[in-house]
Write an enzyme that holds these catalytic residues in place. Structure first.
Site, PDB file in Angstrom:
ATOM      1  N   ARG A 108       0.756  -1.109   0.029  1.00  0.00           N
ATOM      2  CA  ARG A 108      -0.066   0.016   0.043  1.00  0.00           C
ATOM      3  C   ARG A 108       1.001   1.253  -0.023  1.00  0.00           C
ATOM      4  NH1 ARG A 108      -3.908   1.665   4.942  1.00  0.00           N
ATOM      5  NH2 ARG A 108      -2.107   2.684   5.705  1.00  0.00           N
ATOM      6  N   CYS A 110       0.156   5.583   0.743  1.00  0.00           N
ATOM      7  CA  CYS A 110      -0.993   6.434   1.333  1.00  0.00           C
ATOM      8  C   CYS A 110      -0.315   7.901   1.074  1.00  0.00           C
ATOM      9  CB  CYS A 110      -1.221   6.107   2.669  1.00  0.00           C
ATOM     10  SG  CYS A 110      -2.453   7.122   3.599  1.00  0.00           S
TER      11      CYS A 110
END
Length: 130
Positions: A108, A110
């Site tokens: 991920r 962010c």
């Protein structure tokens, strides 16, 4: 193209621009467009100013597109989370974590951005195995 399939579902909001909800490529990968907290039936923003409620709707929208493409949360390999305010990081994580097993959570990124469509607080996209 035979190696490119557009995925469409009415269980997630219709695109608000010239893009598809998702593309299944070569039958192996699914690229899901960023989802925001729009209710799929009404097209209205859900959650108001509550970033947790917005995140829950975003994840439900992503899940609907994954399902429509024959994929699932356990096949997600990468997500990107876009936040209007990095101060919401913890609240978003609390909701986001409910959709993945900790031991096999996807990769991920962010990032905080200056602005998101319809002035939402969070947008998330993903790549999954088809």
């Amino acid at each position: 193209m035979a190696d490119r399939q557009v995925i469409v579902t009415h269980q997630a909001p219709a695109p608000v621009g010239p893009y598809s909800q998702a593309i299944k490529a070569s039958g192996s990968f699914l690229f899901v467009s960023g989802q925001i907290a729009l209710h799929p039936e009404t097209g209205t923003l859900t959650g108001g100013e509550d970033v947790s409620a917005q995140t829950r709707q975003v994840m439900e929208n992503l899940g609907a597109v994954l399902t429509a493409a024959g994929s699932s949360w356990d096949r997600v390999v990468k997500t990107t989370v876009f936040l209007a305010d990095m101060a919401d990081f913890s609240a978003v994580n609390q909701v986001y974590a409910q959709y993945f097993e900790e031991s096999s959570a996807p990769a991920r990124a962010c990032v905080e951005v200056a602005r998101l469509p319809k002035d939402v607080k969070v947008e998330i996209d993903c790549i999954a195995l088809a």
